[in-house]
Design a protein around this motif. Structure first.
Motif, PDB file in Angstrom:
ATOM      1  N   GLU A   1       0.829  -1.199   0.000  1.00  0.00           N
ATOM      2  CA  GLU A   1       0.000   0.000   0.000  1.00  0.00           C
ATOM      3  C   GLU A   1       0.868   1.256   0.000  1.00  0.00           C
ATOM      4  OE1 GLU A   1      -3.307   0.073  -0.299  1.00  0.00           O
ATOM      5  OE2 GLU A   1      -3.251  -2.099  -0.494  1.00  0.00           O
ATOM      6  N   ASN A   2       0.444   2.236  -0.797  1.00  0.00           N
ATOM      7  CA  ASN A   2       1.117   3.537  -0.838  1.00  0.00           C
ATOM      8  C   ASN A   2       2.612   3.409  -1.116  1.00  0.00           C
ATOM      9  OD1 ASN A   2      -1.322   4.929  -0.187  1.00  0.00           O
ATOM     10  ND2 ASN A   2      -1.018   4.386   1.959  1.00  0.00           N
ATOM     11  N   ASN A   3       2.951   2.498  -2.002  1.00  0.00           N
ATOM     12  CA  ASN A   3       4.337   2.275  -2.402  1.00  0.00           C
ATOM     13  C   ASN A   3       4.530   2.840  -3.808  1.00  0.00           C
ATOM     14  OD1 ASN A   3       6.779   1.136  -3.414  1.00  0.00           O
ATOM     15  ND2 ASN A   3       6.646  -0.509  -1.890  1.00  0.00           N
ATOM     16  N   PRO A   4       5.185   3.999  -3.939  1.00  0.00           N
ATOM     17  CA  PRO A   4       5.268   4.644  -5.257  1.00  0.00           C
ATOM     18  C   PRO A   4       6.059   3.850  -6.293  1.00  0.00           C
ATOM     19  CG  PRO A   4       6.666   5.768  -3.661  1.00  0.00           C
ATOM     20  CD  PRO A   4       5.833   4.796  -2.884  1.00  0.00           C
ATOM     21  N   VAL A   5       7.022   3.062  -5.848  1.00  0.00           N
ATOM     22  CA  VAL A   5       7.807   2.276  -6.813  1.00  0.00           C
ATOM     23  C   VAL A   5       6.958   1.157  -7.404  1.00  0.00           C
ATOM     24  CG1 VAL A   5       9.881   0.895  -7.179  1.00  0.00           C
ATOM     25  CG2 VAL A   5       9.952   2.863  -5.636  1.00  0.00           C
ATOM     26  N   LEU A   6       6.166   0.500  -6.567  1.00  0.00           N
ATOM     27  CA  LEU A   6       5.246  -0.511  -7.095  1.00  0.00           C
ATOM     28  C   LEU A   6       4.227   0.118  -8.038  1.00  0.00           C
ATOM     29  CD1 LEU A   6       4.514  -2.853  -4.053  1.00  0.00           C
ATOM     30  CD2 LEU A   6       6.001  -3.286  -6.012  1.00  0.00           C
ATOM     31  N   GLN A   7       3.789   1.342  -7.739  1.00  0.00           N
ATOM     32  CA  GLN A   7       2.854   2.022  -8.633  1.00  0.00           C
ATOM     33  C   GLN A   7       3.457   2.243 -10.013  1.00  0.00           C
ATOM     34  OE1 GLN A   7       1.470   5.626  -6.723  1.00  0.00           O
ATOM     35  NE2 GLN A   7      -0.119   4.526  -5.582  1.00  0.00           N
ATOM     36  N   LEU A   8       4.752   2.498 -10.057  1.00  0.00           N
ATOM     37  CA  LEU A   8       5.412   2.676 -11.355  1.00  0.00           C
ATOM     38  C   LEU A   8       5.298   1.409 -12.191  1.00  0.00           C
ATOM     39  CD1 LEU A   8       8.641   4.594 -10.269  1.00  0.00           C
ATOM     40  CD2 LEU A   8       6.662   5.541 -11.475  1.00  0.00           C
ATOM     41  N   PHE A   9       5.444   0.264 -11.537  1.00  0.00           N
ATOM     42  CA  PHE A   9       5.297  -1.001 -12.273  1.00  0.00           C
ATOM     43  C   PHE A   9       3.842  -1.222 -12.687  1.00  0.00           C
ATOM     44  CE2 PHE A   9       9.411  -1.891 -10.352  1.00  0.00           C
ATOM     45  CZ  PHE A   9      10.061  -2.541 -11.379  1.00  0.00           C
ATOM     46  N   ARG A  10       2.931  -0.977 -11.795  1.00  0.00           N
ATOM     47  CA  ARG A  10       1.524  -1.254 -12.102  1.00  0.00           C
ATOM     48  C   ARG A  10       0.998  -0.369 -13.231  1.00  0.00           C
ATOM     49  NH1 ARG A  10      -3.690  -1.170  -7.922  1.00  0.00           N
ATOM     50  NH2 ARG A  10      -5.264  -1.452  -9.546  1.00  0.00           N
ATOM     51  N   TYR A  11       1.290   0.925 -13.152  1.00  0.00           N
ATOM     52  CA  TYR A  11       0.647   1.877 -14.064  1.00  0.00           C
ATOM     53  C   TYR A  11       1.486   2.251 -15.283  1.00  0.00           C
ATOM     54  CZ  TYR A  11      -2.773   2.461 -10.347  1.00  0.00           C
ATOM     55  OH  TYR A  11      -3.751   2.239  -9.406  1.00  0.00           O
ATOM     56  N   TYR A  12       2.799   2.041 -15.213  1.00  0.00           N
ATOM     57  CA  TYR A  12       3.646   2.498 -16.312  1.00  0.00           C
ATOM     58  C   TYR A  12       4.374   1.380 -17.055  1.00  0.00           C
ATOM     59  CZ  TYR A  12       3.046   7.083 -14.151  1.00  0.00           C
ATOM     60  OH  TYR A  12       2.508   8.223 -13.625  1.00  0.00           O
ATOM     61  N   ILE A  13       4.851   0.393 -16.319  1.00  0.00           N
ATOM     62  CA  ILE A  13       5.749  -0.587 -16.938  1.00  0.00           C
ATOM     63  C   ILE A  13       4.997  -1.810 -17.433  1.00  0.00           C
ATOM     64  CG2 ILE A  13       7.732  -2.092 -16.519  1.00  0.00           C
ATOM     65  CD1 ILE A  13       8.733   0.068 -14.508  1.00  0.00           C
ATOM     66  N   PHE A  14       4.230  -2.472 -16.582  1.00  0.00           N
ATOM     67  CA  PHE A  14       3.533  -3.678 -17.031  1.00  0.00           C
ATOM     68  C   PHE A  14       2.528  -3.422 -18.153  1.00  0.00           C
ATOM     69  CE2 PHE A  14       5.294  -5.694 -13.244  1.00  0.00           C
ATOM     70  CZ  PHE A  14       5.588  -6.964 -13.734  1.00  0.00           C
ATOM     71  N   PRO A  15       1.857  -2.253 -18.226  1.00  0.00           N
ATOM     72  CA  PRO A  15       0.977  -2.029 -19.380  1.00  0.00           C
ATOM     73  C   PRO A  15       1.708  -2.011 -20.717  1.00  0.00           C
ATOM     74  CG  PRO A  15       0.352  -0.579 -17.595  1.00  0.00           C
ATOM     75  CD  PRO A  15       1.654  -1.218 -17.193  1.00  0.00           C
ATOM     76  N   ARG A  16       3.028  -1.854 -20.701  1.00  0.00           N
ATOM     77  CA  ARG A  16       3.788  -1.754 -21.949  1.00  0.00           C
ATOM     78  C   ARG A  16       4.630  -2.997 -22.251  1.00  0.00           C
ATOM     79  NH1 ARG A  16       4.962   3.415 -24.254  1.00  0.00           N
ATOM     80  NH2 ARG A  16       3.624   5.035 -23.371  1.00  0.00           N
ATOM     81  N   TYR A  17       4.810  -3.865 -21.285  1.00  0.00           N
ATOM     82  CA  TYR A  17       5.690  -5.019 -21.479  1.00  0.00           C
ATOM     83  C   TYR A  17       4.964  -6.311 -21.112  1.00  0.00           C
ATOM     84  CZ  TYR A  17       9.487  -1.622 -21.886  1.00  0.00           C
ATOM     85  OH  TYR A  17      10.285  -0.587 -22.295  1.00  0.00           O
ATOM     86  N   ASP A  18       5.163  -7.334 -21.940  1.00  0.00           N
ATOM     87  CA  ASP A  18       4.556  -8.635 -21.677  1.00  0.00           C
ATOM     88  C   ASP A  18       5.211  -9.339 -20.494  1.00  0.00           C
ATOM     89  OD1 ASP A  18       2.783  -8.370 -23.806  1.00  0.00           O
ATOM     90  OD2 ASP A  18       4.183  -9.268 -25.228  1.00  0.00           O
ATOM     91  N   GLU A  19       6.458  -9.002 -20.235  1.00  0.00           N
ATOM     92  CA  GLU A  19       7.155  -9.543 -19.082  1.00  0.00           C
ATOM     93  C   GLU A  19       8.233  -8.558 -18.650  1.00  0.00           C
ATOM     94  OE1 GLU A  19       8.619 -13.281 -20.629  1.00  0.00           O
ATOM     95  OE2 GLU A  19      10.573 -12.394 -21.067  1.00  0.00           O
ATOM     96  N   VAL A  20       8.590  -8.622 -17.379  1.00  0.00           N
ATOM     97  CA  VAL A  20       9.612  -7.729 -16.827  1.00  0.00           C
ATOM     98  C   VAL A  20      10.696  -8.587 -16.193  1.00  0.00           C
ATOM     99  CG1 VAL A  20      10.112  -5.919 -15.140  1.00  0.00           C
ATOM    100  CG2 VAL A  20       7.970  -5.858 -16.441  1.00  0.00           C
ATOM    101  N   LEU A  21      11.946  -8.300 -16.569  1.00  0.00           N
ATOM    102  CA  LEU A  21      13.101  -9.049 -16.083  1.00  0.00           C
ATOM    103  C   LEU A  21      13.786  -8.284 -14.956  1.00  0.00           C
ATOM    104  CD1 LEU A  21      15.265 -11.317 -16.295  1.00  0.00           C
ATOM    105  CD2 LEU A  21      16.382  -9.893 -18.055  1.00  0.00           C
TER     106      LEU A  21
END
Length: 316
Positions: free
Chosen positions: A244-264
């Motif tokens: 909760e309220n973790n800005p780094v996780l938000q970056l993955f949820r809203y910015y990175i995973f919507p653009r990549y099929d997988e993250v290494l």
């Protein structure tokens, strides 16, 4: 991901879900728009809405991007000449972020917002709402609202008229746009237009876990260099195992995973070696279980964000 999942991904609110589901069942190619006041700096808030527009395009929507130059002028953002130059630059940035210029209708507000029909609609709308309600609708989007100009009271009426004149099914924006969108839902049927569906995406935390603010310098800008972005990410608030309220996780949820099929996630063998996540929920599970370190996700976030922002930096 199926069409409905794409439309609903990372959405905070849909007004209303029943209307949206009916629209998706009825129309093969619904229409949606986002309006942007031309800004000197493209920031992660812009990237967030662009990601949502890409979801809509992949779900079969026809997309309009309103470059709201006249709105910016009325909101005290500079001379009209300065704003139009910034609008041209912003358009190039949005294309660099992934919006296909062949599939996206870019519209400058000044090309239709002085037409007689448009201005008559604005005047009709000014008769429907009180000054207090109109001012409240601008609280989160207006500049210097402690002492607003008359133009800033007309601004929401223009935004409502935009929806009518663009003829879109769906108005998309941050949750800070909600009050203006509710004016549109209430007011447009009273002057002969259909009420739009409204889809709102969340406002993301700053890197320090507090409200994002330029004065706090807790945000990522596209003109941050790769080194600057990495430095900011190292300092970012990311408490171990906290979701909760973790800005780094938000970056993955809203910015990175919507653009990549997988993250290494690259890690030395002595710490368990590399990890691949194919969806955000996998990352949450690993992080909450203490199986991936905050520094690993900070470094990975910096790498992927630099890849996303690279094409825009090349325009600077």
């Amino acid at each position: 991901m199926d069409k409905i999942s794409l439309v609903y991904r990372n959405v905070q609110e849909v007004v209303t879900e029943d209307e949206l589901n009916a629209l998706l069942a009825k129309k093969k190619h619904p229409t949606a728009y986002v309006g942007y006041e031309p800004s000197g700096k493209i920031h992660m808030g812009h990237v967030l809405t662009v990601n949502k527009l890409l979801d809509f395009q992949n779900a079969g929507f026809e997309i309009t991007v309103l470059l709201a130059d006249l709105h910016a002028y009325m909101n005290q953002k500079g001379t009209f000449e300065e704003i139009r130059e910034i609008a041209d630059f912003n358009k190039r940035c949005f294309i660099a972020l992934g919006l296909d210029p062949e599939k996206t209708n870019f519209v400058y507000g000044s090309t239709f917002q002085t037409d007689p029909e448009y201005m008559l609609n604005v005047l009709k709308l000014t008769r429907l709402f009180t000054l207090n309600r109109t001012r409240r609708s601008m609280d989160e989007v207006g500049r210097n609202m402690a002492d607003p100009k008359v133009s800033q009271m007309v601004y929401p009426m223009m935004q409502v008229a935009d929806i009518a004149m663009l003829g879109v099914d769906v108005a998309v924006g941050g949750i800070d746009q909600r009050k203006i969108h509710m004016l549109a839902r209430e007011g447009l049927p009273l002057i002969g237009y259909e009420a739009p569906l409204c889809i709102h995406i969340p406002i993301i935390l700053g890197l320090d876990g507090k409200k994002m603010s330029s004065s706090n310098e807790n945000f990522i800008s596209v003109d941050d260099s790769e080194a600057e972005l990495k430095k900011k990410m190292k300092k970012a608030f990311c408490p171990a195992e906290e979701l909760e309220n973790n800005p780094v996780l938000q970056l993955f949820r809203y910015y990175i995973f919507p653009r990549y099929d997988e993250v290494l996630f690259k890690r030395p063998e002595k710490y368990g070696g590399n990890i691949i996540c194919k969806k955000y929920s996998e990352l949450e599970q690993l992080f909450s279980g203490g199986k991936i370190h905050p520094m690993d996700i900070k470094e990975t976030a910096a790498e992927y964000l630099n890849n996303i922002l690279g094409p825009v930096r090349n325009l600077l």
